[in-house]
Design an enzyme around this catalytic site. Sequence first.
Site, PDB file in Angstrom:
ATOM      1  N   LYS A 186     -11.415   7.507  -1.743  1.00  0.00           N
ATOM      2  CA  LYS A 186     -12.236   6.673  -0.864  1.00  0.00           C
ATOM      3  C   LYS A 186     -13.582   7.303  -0.527  1.00  0.00           C
ATOM      4  O   LYS A 186     -13.825   8.490  -0.715  1.00  0.00           O
ATOM      5  CB  LYS A 186     -11.451   6.303   0.393  1.00  0.00           C
ATOM      6  CG  LYS A 186     -10.405   5.228   0.097  1.00  0.00           C
ATOM      7  CD  LYS A 186      -9.857   4.569   1.333  1.00  0.00           C
ATOM      8  CE  LYS A 186      -8.990   3.367   0.942  1.00  0.00           C
ATOM      9  NZ  LYS A 186      -8.368   2.736   2.122  1.00  0.00           N
ATOM     10  N   ARG A 210      -0.443   5.967  -0.784  1.00  0.00           N
ATOM     11  CA  ARG A 210      -0.915   5.028  -1.804  1.00  0.00           C
ATOM     12  C   ARG A 210      -2.002   5.735  -2.615  1.00  0.00           C
ATOM     13  O   ARG A 210      -3.067   6.054  -2.077  1.00  0.00           O
ATOM     14  CB  ARG A 210      -1.451   3.759  -1.131  1.00  0.00           C
ATOM     15  CG  ARG A 210      -1.897   2.665  -2.093  1.00  0.00           C
ATOM     16  CD  ARG A 210      -2.355   1.436  -1.309  1.00  0.00           C
ATOM     17  NE  ARG A 210      -2.740   0.355  -2.193  1.00  0.00           N
ATOM     18  CZ  ARG A 210      -3.947   0.178  -2.711  1.00  0.00           C
ATOM     19  NH1 ARG A 210      -4.922   1.040  -2.404  1.00  0.00           N
ATOM     20  NH2 ARG A 210      -4.220  -0.840  -3.501  1.00  0.00           N
TER      21      ARG A 210
END
Length: 279
Positions: A221, A255
Site C-alpha cells: 500500500k 491479506r
Amino acid sequence: MAPAAPIVIDHLDRRTSGRSLIMGIVNVTPDSFSDGGDHAEAGPAVAHAEQLIAEGADIIDIGGESTRPGAAEVDAETEAARVIPAVKALAAATRTLISVDTYKASVADMALMAGAHIVNDVWGLQREPEIARVAGAHGAAVIASHWERETYSPATILDAMKRFFDRSIALARGAGIPDHRIVLDPGIGFGKGLAENLLILDRIDEIVALGFPVLLGVSRKRFIGEITGREPKQRLAGTLATNVLAAAKGVSSFRVHDVAAHRDALAVTDAILSSREPQ
C-alpha cells in the site's frame, strides 16, 4: 473414495486456528493499483489462486472492482461478470476458503451461490446493509472493513473506528451471523493519511481487544511507499515488517499479494509467540 473434508469457516481467529492465517489476493480487474490486468480472466485468475494456495494461502480473496484511490466504480453486472466465473471455477478446483471482495449485496449473493464462503466488504456492511442479510442467509462469514466518507485526525480516528465497528457488528448480528464469523479490518489506506495509518497500526491491539478476529490488509500500500520510496511491487519488505508487528499485537489474518514470503515470516512469528510462558 472417502468424501471430501467439509470446508470450515469457524477458525478465522488465531485463538482458535492456533496460527496466523494468510489471505491471498486475486484481482480480476483491469485497474488495481499493483496487479491490475494481471489476472483479469477466469483462467489466469484460477491459475494464480492455485499458485497462492500451493504457497500456503488459507483463503483466496477474489475482487472485481478496484478500490485504489481514484478508481472508477463499476456496476453490479460488470463486477459479477468478472468475479463469478473465477469463483465458480476455483470452487470446483479446490477446498480452500474463498472470499469475495464486494460491497454489493447482489454480487455477494451470486458469489456465495457460486461457491464462496466469506464476504469481504470494504464499507463494513454499511454501504448496502442488505449484504449482511445475504451473508447470513448463506451461513457465510463477513469481513467488515472501516471506510467512511468522513476524514478523521489521528486524535479521533480510533474512537471513530470503534463506533463504526459497533454499527457493523450490529448489522451482522441482526442478520444472524455469529460472532466467530465476524472479522474486523481497520481499512488501512481507506480514507486515511500516513499519520492515521501509522497510529492505527501502532494501536491495532485496541481493535483486537474488541473480541473479534482482525484481518489486516496493508500489502504494497501507498503508506509503505511514502516511507520507503518504493513502487508497489517493491514493497514486500515494508509489508512484511508491518504484518509481523501486527501479528505480535494479536491480528489473526493477513491479506497479501506475496504469500510464500508471508507464510515463512508468520510461521517464525507464530513460533516465537507460542513459546511464551503462559501468563
